[in-house]
Design a protein around this motif. Sequence first.
Motif, PDB file in Angstrom:
ATOM      1  N   LYS A 155       0.861  -1.175   0.000  1.00 33.15           N
ATOM      2  CA  LYS A 155       0.000   0.000   0.000  1.00 33.15           C
ATOM      3  C   LYS A 155       0.896   1.223   0.000  1.00 33.15           C
ATOM      4  N   SER A 156       0.531   2.199  -0.773  1.00 34.08           N
ATOM      5  CA  SER A 156       1.333   3.425  -0.842  1.00 34.08           C
ATOM      6  C   SER A 156       0.418   4.633  -0.734  1.00 34.08           C
ATOM      7  N   PHE A 157       0.960   5.691  -0.213  1.00 26.22           N
ATOM      8  CA  PHE A 157       0.238   6.955  -0.144  1.00 26.22           C
ATOM      9  C   PHE A 157       1.257   8.079  -0.294  1.00 26.22           C
ATOM     10  N   THR A 158       0.784   9.230  -0.727  1.00 29.20           N
ATOM     11  CA  THR A 158       1.682  10.373  -0.918  1.00 29.20           C
ATOM     12  C   THR A 158       1.734  11.190   0.366  1.00 29.20           C
ATOM     13  N   LEU A 159       2.924  11.617   0.741  1.00 28.37           N
ATOM     14  CA  LEU A 159       3.103  12.399   1.965  1.00 28.37           C
ATOM     15  C   LEU A 159       2.420  13.758   1.868  1.00 28.37           C
ATOM     16  N   TRP A 160       2.348  14.315   0.682  1.00 25.75           N
ATOM     17  CA  TRP A 160       1.811  15.659   0.528  1.00 25.75           C
ATOM     18  C   TRP A 160       0.307  15.712   0.754  1.00 25.75           C
ATOM     19  N   ASP A 161      -0.350  14.579   0.739  1.00 24.58           N
ATOM     20  CA  ASP A 161      -1.792  14.559   0.982  1.00 24.58           C
ATOM     21  C   ASP A 161      -2.123  14.361   2.457  1.00 24.58           C
ATOM     22  N   SER A 162      -1.128  14.363   3.343  1.00 25.19           N
ATOM     23  CA  SER A 162      -1.339  14.114   4.764  1.00 25.19           C
ATOM     24  C   SER A 162      -1.483  15.440   5.510  1.00 25.19           C
TER      25      SER A 162
END
Length: 184
Positions: A153-160
């Motif tokens: 699973k991956s997510f972008t840091l900038w959307d946190s």
Amino acid sequence: VKLGTDRIRYAPQGKIQIRAKIINPDLTPVISENAAVNVFAGSRKILRKKMRYVADSPGLYRVEIDAPASGAYRVELDCPEAKRILAKDNVEKLAVEFSVDPSAPVEQVLLSSDRGLLGRLATISGGVVVSPRQAGDVLKVLGKRKLLDSQPKSFTLWDSWILLVLIFATATFEWILRKKTGLA
């Protein structure tokens, strides 16, 4: 020009199907009364048999011979028309090998399953032996199915939003520090 047998191993007293395909370079069938096969045991010729052309075929010839005694054999195509075609490709003769074995393997003789052996193997490995009618019971022995998701699973840091707050706090602290030291 092609030559082949239906199998490469035969049992004694069996029948051997030998096939040949002879076509001209322009793909028209070669129809010849002179097509034959020679069977060799080592370098000794033991049989010569004439092949029959299969009517309305693309150059197919067939012949059936009785299996000779146990041993290794070679079949060579003997057809003047085929020799001329093969000579264009610098091929002198066309041959295929087969063998006649004195006894068939145990797997071909004993066709029923050995329930005793299967039971011992199942006991050693922690399995069970079931008849075809009980095949549905195997699912009970196997237990419940588990689904494992192995995709990362991956997510972008900038959307946190946590990262956003941390960046604003760092920028604010730096601005305050610069103001107090007179760098701003």
